[in-house]
Design a protein around this motif. Structure first.
Motif, PDB file in Angstrom:
ATOM      1  N   ALA A  44       2.417 -25.535  33.213  1.00  0.00           N
ATOM      2  CA  ALA A  44       2.337 -25.850  34.646  1.00  0.00           C
ATOM      3  C   ALA A  44       3.512 -26.724  35.071  1.00  0.00           C
ATOM      4  O   ALA A  44       4.088 -26.545  36.157  1.00  0.00           O
ATOM      5  CB  ALA A  44       1.014 -26.547  34.960  1.00  0.00           C
ATOM      6  N   LYS A  45       3.905 -27.667  34.211  1.00  0.00           N
ATOM      7  CA  LYS A  45       5.033 -28.547  34.543  1.00  0.00           C
ATOM      8  C   LYS A  45       6.352 -27.775  34.522  1.00  0.00           C
ATOM      9  O   LYS A  45       7.242 -28.029  35.349  1.00  0.00           O
ATOM     10  CB  LYS A  45       5.078 -29.720  33.569  1.00  0.00           C
ATOM     11  N   ALA A  46       6.487 -26.837  33.587  1.00  0.00           N
ATOM     12  CA  ALA A  46       7.708 -26.031  33.519  1.00  0.00           C
ATOM     13  C   ALA A  46       7.846 -25.158  34.764  1.00  0.00           C
ATOM     14  O   ALA A  46       8.934 -25.047  35.351  1.00  0.00           O
ATOM     15  CB  ALA A  46       7.705 -25.166  32.257  1.00  0.00           C
ATOM     16  N   VAL A  47       6.756 -24.553  35.187  1.00  0.00           N
ATOM     17  CA  VAL A  47       6.770 -23.702  36.383  1.00  0.00           C
ATOM     18  C   VAL A  47       7.073 -24.536  37.625  1.00  0.00           C
ATOM     19  O   VAL A  47       7.863 -24.123  38.487  1.00  0.00           O
ATOM     20  CB  VAL A  47       5.427 -22.963  36.536  1.00  0.00           C
ATOM     21  N   ASN A  48       6.477 -25.712  37.709  1.00  0.00           N
ATOM     22  CA  ASN A  48       6.750 -26.579  38.856  1.00  0.00           C
ATOM     23  C   ASN A  48       8.215 -27.028  38.863  1.00  0.00           C
ATOM     24  O   ASN A  48       8.844 -27.128  39.929  1.00  0.00           O
ATOM     25  CB  ASN A  48       5.841 -27.805  38.815  1.00  0.00           C
ATOM     26  N   ALA A  49       8.763 -27.289  37.670  1.00  0.00           N
ATOM     27  CA  ALA A  49      10.172 -27.683  37.572  1.00  0.00           C
ATOM     28  C   ALA A  49      11.073 -26.593  38.140  1.00  0.00           C
ATOM     29  O   ALA A  49      12.021 -26.872  38.887  1.00  0.00           O
ATOM     30  CB  ALA A  49      10.542 -27.972  36.115  1.00  0.00           C
ATOM     31  N   ILE A  50      10.785 -25.344  37.797  1.00  0.00           N
ATOM     32  CA  ILE A  50      11.584 -24.231  38.308  1.00  0.00           C
ATOM     33  C   ILE A  50      11.526 -24.194  39.835  1.00  0.00           C
ATOM     34  O   ILE A  50      12.547 -24.016  40.516  1.00  0.00           O
ATOM     35  CB  ILE A  50      11.090 -22.894  37.715  1.00  0.00           C
ATOM     36  N   LYS A  51      10.348 -24.408  40.388  1.00  0.00           N
ATOM     37  CA  LYS A  51      10.177 -24.359  41.840  1.00  0.00           C
ATOM     38  C   LYS A  51      10.984 -25.444  42.542  1.00  0.00           C
ATOM     39  O   LYS A  51      11.689 -25.172  43.521  1.00  0.00           O
ATOM     40  CB  LYS A  51       8.692 -24.503  42.195  1.00  0.00           C
ATOM     41  N   VAL A  52      10.909 -26.680  42.050  1.00  0.00           N
ATOM     42  CA  VAL A  52      11.610 -27.776  42.745  1.00  0.00           C
ATOM     43  C   VAL A  52      13.120 -27.694  42.530  1.00  0.00           C
ATOM     44  O   VAL A  52      13.902 -28.117  43.383  1.00  0.00           O
ATOM     45  CB  VAL A  52      11.067 -29.158  42.306  1.00  0.00           C
ATOM     46  N   LEU A  53      13.543 -27.138  41.394  1.00  0.00           N
ATOM     47  CA  LEU A  53      14.971 -26.936  41.170  1.00  0.00           C
ATOM     48  C   LEU A  53      15.518 -25.895  42.140  1.00  0.00           C
ATOM     49  O   LEU A  53      16.602 -26.060  42.709  1.00  0.00           O
ATOM     50  CB  LEU A  53      15.234 -26.498  39.728  1.00  0.00           C
TER      51      LEU A  53
ATOM     52  N   SER B 290      16.217 -28.186  29.396  1.00  0.00           N
ATOM     53  CA  SER B 290      15.034 -29.042  29.445  1.00  0.00           C
ATOM     54  C   SER B 290      13.756 -28.236  29.241  1.00  0.00           C
ATOM     55  O   SER B 290      13.724 -27.025  29.474  1.00  0.00           O
ATOM     56  CB  SER B 290      14.987 -29.755  30.811  1.00  0.00           C
ATOM     57  N   ASN B 291      12.696 -28.940  28.820  1.00  0.00           N
ATOM     58  CA  ASN B 291      11.383 -28.285  28.767  1.00  0.00           C
ATOM     59  C   ASN B 291      10.691 -28.325  30.131  1.00  0.00           C
ATOM     60  O   ASN B 291       9.640 -27.725  30.316  1.00  0.00           O
ATOM     61  CB  ASN B 291      10.489 -28.907  27.683  1.00  0.00           C
ATOM     62  N   GLY B 292      11.275 -29.039  31.088  1.00  0.00           N
ATOM     63  CA  GLY B 292      10.777 -29.050  32.461  1.00  0.00           C
ATOM     64  C   GLY B 292       9.669 -30.026  32.748  1.00  0.00           C
ATOM     65  O   GLY B 292       9.294 -30.229  33.911  1.00  0.00           O
ATOM     66  N   SER B 293       9.145 -30.670  31.731  1.00  0.00           N
ATOM     67  CA  SER B 293       7.956 -31.506  31.925  1.00  0.00           C
ATOM     68  C   SER B 293       8.216 -32.764  32.749  1.00  0.00           C
ATOM     69  O   SER B 293       7.288 -33.348  33.311  1.00  0.00           O
ATOM     70  CB  SER B 293       7.367 -31.898  30.565  1.00  0.00           C
ATOM     71  N   LEU B 294       9.471 -33.195  32.821  1.00  0.00           N
ATOM     72  CA  LEU B 294       9.797 -34.432  33.541  1.00  0.00           C
ATOM     73  C   LEU B 294      10.477 -34.175  34.885  1.00  0.00           C
ATOM     74  O   LEU B 294      10.858 -35.117  35.579  1.00  0.00           O
ATOM     75  CB  LEU B 294      10.711 -35.309  32.676  1.00  0.00           C
ATOM     76  N   ILE B 295      10.616 -32.905  35.253  1.00  0.00           N
ATOM     77  CA  ILE B 295      11.348 -32.578  36.480  1.00  0.00           C
ATOM     78  C   ILE B 295      10.398 -32.416  37.658  1.00  0.00           C
ATOM     79  O   ILE B 295       9.615 -31.461  37.719  1.00  0.00           O
ATOM     80  CB  ILE B 295      12.189 -31.304  36.293  1.00  0.00           C
ATOM     81  N   ASP B 296      10.459 -33.373  38.570  1.00  0.00           N
ATOM     82  CA  ASP B 296       9.755 -33.259  39.845  1.00  0.00           C
ATOM     83  C   ASP B 296      10.810 -33.212  40.951  1.00  0.00           C
ATOM     84  O   ASP B 296      12.000 -33.082  40.681  1.00  0.00           O
ATOM     85  CB  ASP B 296       8.783 -34.432  40.035  1.00  0.00           C
TER      86      ASP B 296
END
Length: 710
Positions: A489-498, A445-451
């Motif tokens: 920013a969305k990709a980095v946040n995705a990594i954190k919540v994963l 994924s590009n991470g943009s949709l992962i919260d």
């Protein structure tokens, strides 16, 4: 892979003879910890000599080996860090065995007098053995193990030892001989904690066996067997989860876990890539050593010990291997220590009971572009993804049928990609279905949709690994590359919540002219975010990537070498993709090659599924080999002439055909095709085999190596 070990076996025999004179407990099984610490003591003495002679570089190198171990070559050494982690993990394992059985039978263990009797004998062995390499007065040890150590307490212990280690390294870096004095204290601190943990482990081992024996007397062997079978899966998952948590939090990657968990066993470990299987033969087992001594003392048979082998040790080994192996596998335990006097595990990668097991080449990993739809506009996109609605993609029903067809060939790691796969509403349903069929499921994924909500849904569905694209340490450069402001920013946040949901995260970085000098910073960022796997993708002229300016072949070679050199600086499992010559470089650097199969695995152990069901060798080699709407995946995989060409190194041309590394590397077939063709489409379309103008068997034009035969 480890082969026959005649010298090791001779060494074992001599050591066994020596400690037989000193110990009461079964020396071969119970006291390898002493041998390991004695080996480290010898290296400590070498460090002292090197520092005394002002050879501080050698002293630092040896100190690193003593503390952190070595991952080069076939005989990986976990070091003092690995030894301490191993015994911590074994303590947790033995504690959980006792706790689960106590809970299952609602029985509290009461025979503490007998525990103390055997434990005191083990302490006597420990005092005798440790006096050889430790000046501390071990005889004053009187540990209380009533309260288990928490993960936080284990981490704190490591942090304290790491601080002391850093102090000695600083002294040696400054050429200060005070480091020699501090070194002695440092070794004693590490050794003391390892011994304490080994004593904890033995205490729990003795308690667990005596409790199980008590249960067997009150409830019968069949009930004990039933209880162990009932809790074995939970036991394996929980014990390895604790070990992994501590391992990651002290700064080691999960690929180190296999070495750590096996550090107190002499093993013969061999994988056969031709058959995709392997064996692990254990020469000793500290748990069985205790069980045997106590059983012999009481005149018990081995039936209770055999249950520990069959259910607890097996499930622990299986969960551990599932944690470190990227591919699904099936594990058998044909020989068990308590029954056969030897522990032997047999595993087969991607095993499917529905498949013909005589096939040499089966998929270990597959990527499935489940959609071309995407919310970003990446300048290098090989599939030319779009924001528009797409028709003719496989439906949910067809997708499940695809998974069924794959299962008839193997059980691979199936990566759902795109486009952006999370734009498909049925992505979680497909993940869950794949898991139910025995596949390991991943998402790219590009991470943009992962919260947080999506991360939890991915975890619940059964996804095991999530790849997030991150192409710069600088937000503005990543956003420019991905075509949408805010994507970094969305990709980095995705990594954190994963990571919050304990999902394995892999960062994918595409090397370009723009980020060539930023790779080290990206690796540091990934590491700080808790990422474990870092894949470095090299540009292939496919799709929108044909219009990008690539780095030069010399820069490719240099990037591969410097990236491997940086692995000692970063706690990341690094793998280059689309640059199969990394296998040659890794081999020449003496790196542990067991973590990789081959440079280019397209058509051998890997293929791609296009959104409409077309099968291609890989995403960057867009050649139609058959559609699963018209042919079965099994037929396409085994009968395609294209696939069969890729599986025979004799068909390779030019330098690749003459290269002594061609079976290890294979060259990038996609780059060979793309750079010998004027038919690559910017639109990312697939090519009919009858229309090919490029040569996928040509030499890899981006490899700078000149074979010896040329």
């Amino acid at each position: 892979m480890l082969g026959p070990l005649p010298f090791l076996l001779l060494y074992l025999g001599l050591y066994e003879w020596l400690v037989t004179k000193l110990t009461t407990f079964d020396e071969k099984h119970c006291h390898k910890w002493a041998l390991l610490l004695d080996e480290k003591r010898n290296k400590i003495n070498q460090i002292k000599r090197a520092a005394t002679e002002n050879n501080f570089d050698k002293a630092l190198s040896l100190l690193s080996e003593v503390i952190s171990g070595s991952t080069k070559g076939k005989n990986s050494d976990p070091g003092l860090i690995g030894s301490l982690l191993y015994h911590m993990a074994m303590v947790s394992k033995m504690e959980m065995e006792t706790n689960l059985l106590s809970k299952e039978f609602r029985l509290s263990f009461s025979d503490h007098t007998t525990v103390k009797k055997f434990y005191d004998i083990f302490i006597s062995d420990t005092i005798e053995l440790s006096s050889k390499f430790l000046s501390l007065d071990i005889s004053k040890i009187n540990p209380v193990f009533d309260v288990p150590l928490s993960s936080s307490e284990k981490i704190s212990l490591f942090e304290l030892l790491f601080d002391k280690t850093k102090k000695v390294k600083t002294l040696f870096n400054n050429h200060d001989k005070q480091g020699i004095i501090e070194l002695e204290t440092l070794f004693e601190d590490w050794a003391y904690q390892i011994i304490l943990m080994r004593l904890r482990q033995e205490y729990e081992t003795i308690t667990g066996l005596l409790l199980s024996t008590e249960i067997e007397k009150k409830h019968g062997l069949s009930q004990l067997k039933k209880a162990m079978k009932k809790v074995q899966k939970l036991f394996g998952e929980e014990t390895v989860s604790i070990a992994l948590d501590v391992t990651l939090r002290v700064g080691l990657g999960r690929e180190k876990l296999r070495t750590i968990m096996l550090s107190d066993h002499y093993i013969k470990y061999k994988m056969n890539i031709d058959h995709l299987d392997g064996r692990m033969e254990f020469f000793n087992c500290p748990i069985f050593g205790s069980h045997k001594y106590i059983s012999d003392t009481f005149g018990l048979n081995d039936s209770v010990s055999a249950l520990f082998c069959k259910y607890f040790c097996y499930s622990h080994a299986k969960a551990m291997l599932e944690t470190v192996f990227p591919f699904p596998f099936t594990l058998w335990h044909p020989k068990r220590m308590a029954t056969h006097g030897k522990c032997d595990f047999y595993l087969k990668l991607a095993h499917s009971p529905l498949a013909d097991q005589n096939q040499k080449f089966v998929p270990l990993v597959m990527s499935w572009n489940i959609t071309r739809k995407c919310n970003l506009k990446c300048s290098h996109c090989y599939i030319n993804a779009t924001t528009k609605e797409i028709t003719n993609e496989l439906t949910t029903s067809e997708g499940k049928n695809l998974i069924d067809q794959i299962s008839e060939v193997s059980r691979p790691l199936l990566i759902l990609s795109g486009g952006e796969p999370l734009l498909r509403d049925d992505v979680f349903e497909l993940i869950k279905y794949g898991v139910s069929k025995g596949l390991k499921m991943g998402v790219g994924s590009n991470g943009s949709l992962i919260d947080r909500k999506i991360a939890k849904k991915l975890k619940k569905a059964g996804a095991t690994t999530i790849s997030i694209s991150l192409d710069s340490s600088k937000p503005e450069l990543h956003d420019e590359f991905r075509g949408v402001v805010g994507s970094w920013a969305k990709a980095v946040n995705a990594i954190k919540v994963l990571r919050e949901n304990n999902l394995l995260v892999q960062v994918n970085t595409t090397v370009t002219k723009q980020n060539y000098d930023d790779i080290d910073a990206i690796m540091s960022l990934a590491e700080n975010l808790g990422v474990e796997n870092f894949h470095l993708f090299f540009l292939v002229p496919t799709g929108r990537g044909v219009k990008m300016t690539d780095i030069s072949p010399l820069e490719y070679e240099e990037m591969l070498k410097t990236t491997f050199a940086k692995t000692s600086k970063h706690n990341l499992n690094v793998k280059p993709s689309c640059a199969p010559q990394f296998m040659r470089i890794a081999s020449n650097e003496g790196l542990d090659m067991r973590q990789w199969i081959r440079g280019c695995i397209a058509g051998l152990y890997y293929c791609r599924v296009y959104p409409d069901g077309e099968i291609t060798p890989c995403p960057y080699l867009p050649i139609k080999l058959g559609n699963i709407r018209e042919k079965s995946f099994k037929e396409i995989w085994f009968t395609s002439g294209f696939f069969n060409d890729l599986r025979n190194v004799k068909f390779l041309k030019g330098k690749c055909g003459a290269c002594e590394y061609n079976s290890l590397c294979g060259g990038c077939r996609a780059r060979a095709y793309g750079l010998t063709s004027d038919f690559i489409s910017y639109c990312g379309d697939l090519h009919e085999p009858s229309e090919l103008k490029g040569d996928y068997l040509a030499e890899d034009p981006w490899c700078t190596y000149t074979p010896k035969k040329c």
